[in-house]
Design a protein around this motif. Structure first.
Motif, PDB file in Angstrom:
ATOM      1  N   ASP A 127       0.780  -1.241   0.000  1.00 41.91           N
ATOM      2  CA  ASP A 127       0.000   0.000   0.000  1.00 41.91           C
ATOM      3  C   ASP A 127       0.810   1.288   0.000  1.00 41.91           C
ATOM      4  OD1 ASP A 127      -2.470  -1.441   0.105  1.00 41.91           O
ATOM      5  OD2 ASP A 127      -2.043  -1.851   2.231  1.00 41.91           O
ATOM      6  N   LYS A 128       2.109   1.232  -0.252  1.00 41.83           N
ATOM      7  CA  LYS A 128       2.902   2.477  -0.222  1.00 41.83           C
ATOM      8  C   LYS A 128       3.529   2.729  -1.573  1.00 41.83           C
ATOM      9  CE  LYS A 128       3.917   2.922   4.567  1.00 41.83           C
ATOM     10  NZ  LYS A 128       4.631   2.224   5.631  1.00 41.83           N
ATOM     11  N   LEU A 129       3.866   4.001  -1.818  1.00 40.85           N
ATOM     12  CA  LEU A 129       4.593   4.332  -3.055  1.00 40.85           C
ATOM     13  C   LEU A 129       6.080   4.120  -2.825  1.00 40.85           C
ATOM     14  CD1 LEU A 129       4.938   5.676  -5.881  1.00 40.85           C
ATOM     15  CD2 LEU A 129       5.059   7.879  -4.679  1.00 40.85           C
ATOM     16  N   THR A 130       6.693   3.354  -3.656  1.00 43.00           N
ATOM     17  CA  THR A 130       8.146   3.180  -3.593  1.00 43.00           C
ATOM     18  C   THR A 130       8.704   3.635  -4.925  1.00 43.00           C
ATOM     19  OG1 THR A 130       7.919   1.277  -2.133  1.00 43.00           O
ATOM     20  CG2 THR A 130      10.032   1.505  -3.278  1.00 43.00           C
ATOM     21  N   LEU A 131       9.753   4.461  -4.868  1.00 43.63           N
ATOM     22  CA  LEU A 131      10.399   4.785  -6.125  1.00 43.63           C
ATOM     23  C   LEU A 131      11.897   4.844  -5.952  1.00 43.63           C
ATOM     24  CD1 LEU A 131      10.083   8.525  -6.799  1.00 43.63           C
ATOM     25  CD2 LEU A 131       8.354   7.421  -5.421  1.00 43.63           C
ATOM     26  N   GLU A 132      12.579   4.667  -7.028  1.00 41.78           N
ATOM     27  CA  GLU A 132      14.031   4.638  -7.006  1.00 41.78           C
ATOM     28  C   GLU A 132      14.467   5.382  -8.243  1.00 41.78           C
ATOM     29  OE1 GLU A 132      17.990   3.488  -7.993  1.00 41.78           O
ATOM     30  OE2 GLU A 132      16.211   3.155  -9.227  1.00 41.78           O
ATOM     31  N   ARG A 133      14.857   6.663  -8.017  1.00 43.75           N
ATOM     32  CA  ARG A 133      15.226   7.508  -9.159  1.00 43.75           C
ATOM     33  C   ARG A 133      16.220   8.532  -8.674  1.00 43.75           C
ATOM     34  NH1 ARG A 133       9.462   9.916 -10.471  1.00 43.75           N
ATOM     35  NH2 ARG A 133       8.496   8.044 -11.266  1.00 43.75           N
ATOM     36  N   SER A 134      17.097   8.979  -9.546  1.00 42.12           N
ATOM     37  CA  SER A 134      17.921  10.119  -9.151  1.00 42.12           C
ATOM     38  C   SER A 134      17.077  11.370  -9.353  1.00 42.12           C
ATOM     39  CB  SER A 134      19.202  10.164  -9.986  1.00 42.12           C
ATOM     40  OG  SER A 134      18.863  10.125 -11.336  1.00 42.12           O
ATOM     41  N   LYS A 135      17.479  12.436  -8.642  1.00 36.48           N
ATOM     42  CA  LYS A 135      16.694  13.668  -8.726  1.00 36.48           C
ATOM     43  C   LYS A 135      16.785  14.271 -10.113  1.00 36.48           C
ATOM     44  CE  LYS A 135      16.024  15.632  -4.202  1.00 36.48           C
ATOM     45  NZ  LYS A 135      17.081  15.274  -3.216  1.00 36.48           N
ATOM     46  N   GLN A 136      15.721  14.888 -10.553  1.00 37.75           N
ATOM     47  CA  GLN A 136      15.742  15.533 -11.866  1.00 37.75           C
ATOM     48  C   GLN A 136      16.506  16.841 -11.768  1.00 37.75           C
ATOM     49  OE1 GLN A 136      12.056  15.333 -13.930  1.00 37.75           O
ATOM     50  NE2 GLN A 136      12.350  17.306 -14.959  1.00 37.75           N
ATOM     51  N   LEU A 137      17.437  17.074 -12.654  1.00 35.07           N
ATOM     52  CA  LEU A 137      18.251  18.284 -12.631  1.00 35.07           C
ATOM     53  C   LEU A 137      17.999  19.120 -13.865  1.00 35.07           C
ATOM     54  CD1 LEU A 137      21.781  16.826 -11.778  1.00 35.07           C
ATOM     55  CD2 LEU A 137      20.220  18.003 -10.218  1.00 35.07           C
ATOM     56  N   THR A 138      18.118  20.399 -13.719  1.00 34.20           N
ATOM     57  CA  THR A 138      18.152  21.254 -14.908  1.00 34.20           C
ATOM     58  C   THR A 138      19.416  22.092 -14.784  1.00 34.20           C
ATOM     59  OG1 THR A 138      15.755  21.338 -14.971  1.00 34.20           O
ATOM     60  CG2 THR A 138      16.930  23.050 -16.211  1.00 34.20           C
ATOM     61  N   LEU A 139      20.317  22.064 -15.746  1.00 33.78           N
ATOM     62  CA  LEU A 139      21.589  22.776 -15.646  1.00 33.78           C
ATOM     63  C   LEU A 139      21.505  24.127 -16.343  1.00 33.78           C
ATOM     64  CD1 LEU A 139      24.132  19.885 -16.329  1.00 33.78           C
ATOM     65  CD2 LEU A 139      23.190  20.671 -14.153  1.00 33.78           C
ATOM     66  N   ASP A 140      21.708  25.147 -15.558  1.00 31.40           N
ATOM     67  CA  ASP A 140      21.732  26.488 -16.164  1.00 31.40           C
ATOM     68  C   ASP A 140      23.034  26.666 -16.932  1.00 31.40           C
ATOM     69  OD1 ASP A 140      19.282  27.250 -15.166  1.00 31.40           O
ATOM     70  OD2 ASP A 140      20.153  27.822 -13.220  1.00 31.40           O
ATOM     71  N   GLY A 141      23.012  27.413 -17.991  1.00 30.54           N
ATOM     72  CA  GLY A 141      24.238  27.746 -18.729  1.00 30.54           C
ATOM     73  C   GLY A 141      24.762  26.648 -19.617  1.00 30.54           C
ATOM     74  N   TRP A 142      24.090  25.498 -19.642  1.00 27.78           N
ATOM     75  CA  TRP A 142      24.548  24.396 -20.528  1.00 27.78           C
ATOM     76  C   TRP A 142      24.214  24.736 -21.967  1.00 27.78           C
ATOM     77  CZ3 TRP A 142      21.885  21.101 -23.839  1.00 27.78           C
ATOM     78  CH2 TRP A 142      22.595  19.989 -24.333  1.00 27.78           C
ATOM     79  N   LYS A 143      25.129  24.430 -22.886  1.00 26.72           N
ATOM     80  CA  LYS A 143      24.857  24.705 -24.304  1.00 26.72           C
ATOM     81  C   LYS A 143      25.023  23.439 -25.128  1.00 26.72           C
ATOM     82  CE  LYS A 143      25.220  29.560 -25.012  1.00 26.72           C
ATOM     83  NZ  LYS A 143      25.599  30.035 -23.651  1.00 26.72           N
ATOM     84  N   ARG A 144      24.217  23.315 -26.150  1.00 23.22           N
ATOM     85  CA  ARG A 144      24.406  22.189 -27.071  1.00 23.22           C
ATOM     86  C   ARG A 144      25.720  22.328 -27.791  1.00 23.22           C
ATOM     87  NH1 ARG A 144      18.948  21.165 -30.570  1.00 23.22           N
ATOM     88  NH2 ARG A 144      17.586  20.724 -28.815  1.00 23.22           N
ATOM     89  N   PRO A 145      26.387  21.209 -28.044  1.00 24.41           N
ATOM     90  CA  PRO A 145      27.610  21.310 -28.847  1.00 24.41           C
ATOM     91  C   PRO A 145      27.280  21.816 -30.253  1.00 24.41           C
ATOM     92  CG  PRO A 145      27.079  19.019 -28.306  1.00 24.41           C
ATOM     93  CD  PRO A 145      26.068  19.864 -27.640  1.00 24.41           C
ATOM     94  N   VAL A 146      28.224  22.554 -30.837  1.00 25.88           N
ATOM     95  CA  VAL A 146      27.997  23.018 -32.215  1.00 25.88           C
ATOM     96  C   VAL A 146      28.942  22.288 -33.144  1.00 25.88           C
ATOM     97  CG1 VAL A 146      27.109  25.323 -31.680  1.00 25.88           C
ATOM     98  CG2 VAL A 146      29.591  24.930 -31.861  1.00 25.88           C
ATOM     99  N   LYS A 147      28.565  22.189 -34.396  1.00 25.88           N
ATOM    100  CA  LYS A 147      29.350  21.445 -35.374  1.00 25.88           C
ATOM    101  C   LYS A 147      30.646  22.178 -35.649  1.00 25.88           C
ATOM    102  CE  LYS A 147      28.571  18.711 -39.452  1.00 25.88           C
ATOM    103  NZ  LYS A 147      28.252  17.365 -39.107  1.00 25.88           N
ATOM    104  N   GLN A 148      31.772  21.442 -35.581  1.00 24.78           N
ATOM    105  CA  GLN A 148      33.091  22.032 -35.837  1.00 24.78           C
ATOM    106  C   GLN A 148      33.283  22.191 -37.340  1.00 24.78           C
ATOM    107  OE1 GLN A 148      35.473  22.827 -33.364  1.00 24.78           O
ATOM    108  NE2 GLN A 148      33.703  22.453 -31.992  1.00 24.78           N
ATOM    109  N   PRO A 149      33.807  23.330 -37.808  1.00 29.03           N
ATOM    110  CA  PRO A 149      34.094  23.465 -39.256  1.00 29.03           C
ATOM    111  C   PRO A 149      35.203  22.515 -39.677  1.00 29.03           C
ATOM    112  CG  PRO A 149      34.928  25.352 -38.024  1.00 29.03           C
ATOM    113  CD  PRO A 149      34.203  24.516 -37.026  1.00 29.03           C
ATOM    114  N   LYS A 150      35.047  21.887 -40.863  1.00 32.86           N
ATOM    115  CA  LYS A 150      36.112  20.972 -41.360  1.00 32.86           C
ATOM    116  C   LYS A 150      37.199  21.807 -41.976  1.00 32.86           C
ATOM    117  CE  LYS A 150      33.585  16.714 -42.175  1.00 32.86           C
ATOM    118  NZ  LYS A 150      32.302  16.732 -42.886  1.00 32.86           N
ATOM    119  N   ASP A 151      38.486  21.452 -41.719  1.00 30.66           N
ATOM    120  CA  ASP A 151      39.554  22.228 -42.338  1.00 30.66           C
ATOM    121  C   ASP A 151      39.982  21.654 -43.689  1.00 30.66           C
ATOM    122  OD1 ASP A 151      41.808  20.931 -39.794  1.00 30.66           O
ATOM    123  OD2 ASP A 151      40.733  19.964 -41.438  1.00 30.66           O
TER     124      ASP A 151
END
Ligand code: UD1
Ligand code: MG
Length: 457
Positions: free
Chosen positions: A433-457
């Motif tokens: 009759d109880k709720l059991t869960l096993e999860r890491s905490k949800q995080l949101t990272l400020d200042g994180w940026k997606r990687p951008v495609k590197q120019p080919k030389d």
């Protein structure tokens, strides 16, 4: 008169162009020879002898042949020579019934008629049939009075004889004593250089014995299988025969040509079966069971009012009344679904019991599990039953709710009425009759940026 059945199964079957001995080629999933042995068993014969040779031990091992005696014919010198190999084990006062391992669809009632035609050994009984195309078969030659004079093999026959459409099916019944005497006189001066069993007919006729050639009802029943084309023909006849049987018991088959019953089937009333369904092994279907298209059911019991939707595979499962299975469900051996259970899309169940009203509707694996009444198993839940060495059980108490994507690492018990949070990996028992869960905490990272495609030389 006691009956000894002798089944000839030593030939290679060159025309099959196969490494599998001819008599092991399958019809409805069972070797040709198994069909013949099974029908011989219906006769209450005192013994069954199988003459084997080509394929050797492989043939013996492939068959369910309890109470069958085997005789080796080391060299295949013809059908007469083959019968001769088995005769030492057949007592003089028996009637010998000869069957061919490559003529699999003969029915018990026909064999019974043949036995009667042998008149307690006072006559030679031969089972013949009229063939639309008798090519390849031995022809029954009768004199003007209609008495059978001899059988001539296709290869030895002249034009006139080849025009005869009454052919030898290969089945014969005679006194064992007489058969033994005739076989001893066979010669192999014929087109194939073989000792032909069919030559005993001339001997019987010359000895003044009546030869009773009785006609089989249809050529379908006595087709011999010599190549893959005939194998498929026999399969189709078998399929039709089984489908007809079930339709006459009230089953609706949407298309009998796309339905295969390969083992014993018992059915209730108003069963409805869609196209491309295979029932294999022992299957029982309760009243009003509905089976969708593309379903394979093997050795299973399905109770009343069950619906099995399209594309399911069931193997050694028991399904309780009003349960719903599929589409795309797989029930593996030792699955027990109680009443009103729902097992849905892409759910695999193995060695597990789901109690009344339990539901696992989407994308799950339940192995070695006991699932209580009314449990709801969320999408993507897996019982992790295998640690790489051993299998462990999962128990889920009645009324539990398992959130989507849960990993239940066995051995583990989920309490009755428990709720498991979605995405949890549960490694320890959980309380009722109880709720059991096993999860890491949800995080949101400020200042994180997606990687951008590197120019080919
Ligand atoms: C045989 C009959 C033919 C009949 C036809 C029916 C003879 C001579 N011919 O021809 O009249 O119309 O069956 O299907 O009997 N076998 C052995 N040992 C041998 C040879 C054969 O055990 O040395 C077995 C085969 O495995 C097979 C059966 O006897 O199960 C028949 O042999 P097969 O070569 O197929 O004979 P058919 O040419 O078909
Ligand atoms: Mg043959």
């Amino acid at each position: 008169m006691p009956i000894s059945v002798v089944i000839l199964a030593a030939g290679q079957g060159k025309r099959m162009k196969s490494d599998l001995p001819k008599v092991l080629q399958p019809v409805a999933g069972r070797p040709l020879l198994q069909h013949v042995i099974d029908s011989a068993r219906e006769l209450a014969a005192s013994d069954i002898q199988v003459v084997y040779g080509h394929g050797g031990e492989r043939v013996r091992e492939a068959l369910d042949a309890e109470n069958v005696a085997w005789t080796l014919q080391a060299e295949q010198l013809g059908t007469g020579h083959a019968v001769q190999q088995a005769m030492p084990a057949v007592p003089d006062d028996h009637l010998v019934l000869i069957m061919f391992g490559d003529v699999p669809l003969v029915q018990a009632a026909t064999m019974q008629r043949l036995i009667e035609a042998a008149a307690g050994g006072e006559a030679l009984g031969v089972l013949s049939v009229r063939m639309r195309d008798p090519t390849g078969y031995g022809r029954i030659v009768r004199d003007r009075a209609g008495t059978v004079a001899r059988i001539v093999e296709h290869k030895d026959a002249n034009q006139k004889e080849r025009a005869i459409d009454e052919v030898n099916t290969g089945l014969m019944a005679a006194s064992a004593k007489r058969m033994r005497e005739w076989l001893a006189q066979l010669r192999n001066d014929n087109a194939q250089g073989e000792y032909y069993l069919t030559d005993v007919v001339v001997m019987a006729a010359k000895a003044g014995l009546k030869v009773n050639a009785i006609l089989a009802d249809s050529e379908d029943e006595v087709l011999g299988v010599n190549d893959k084309v005939q194998l498929a023909e026999v399969e189709a006849i078998y399929r039709k025969r089984r489908a007809t049987e079930l339709m006459l018991q009230g089953v609706t088959l949407v298309d009998p040509s796309r339905f295969d019953a390969r083992g014993p089937v018992t059915v209730g009333r108003d069963v409805h079966i869609d196209v491309n369904v295979v029932l294999d092994g022992k299957v029982s279907l309760g009243n009003r069971v509905r089976i969708g298209p593309n379903v394979v059911i093997r050795d299973s019991e399905i109770a009343d009012d069950v619906e099995i939707h399209a594309n399911c595979v069931l193997d050694r499962a028991r399904v309780g009344a009003r349960a719903i299975v599929g589409p795309y469900a797989r029930l593996r051996p030792d699955t027990v679904l109680h009443e009103e259970v729902h097992v849905g899309n892409f759910v695999e169940v193995k060695k597990s019991e789901l109690h009344r009203g339990a539901k696992a509707n989407h994308l799950s694996y339940l192995g070695d599990a006991t699932v209580g009444e009314r449990v709801n198993v969320g999408a993507g839940t897996i019982t992790c039953n295998y640690d790489g060495v051993n299998k462990w059980r999962t128990e889920i108490g009645a009324g539990a709710f398992i959130g989507s994507g849960a990993m239940l690492v066995a051995p583990v018990k989920i309490g009755a009425g428990a709720t498991i949070g979605a995405g949890s990996t549960i490694t320890k028992d959980t309380p009722d009759d109880k709720l059991t869960l096993e999860r890491s905490k949800q995080l949101t990272l400020d200042g994180w940026k997606r990687p951008v495609k590197q120019p080919k030389d």
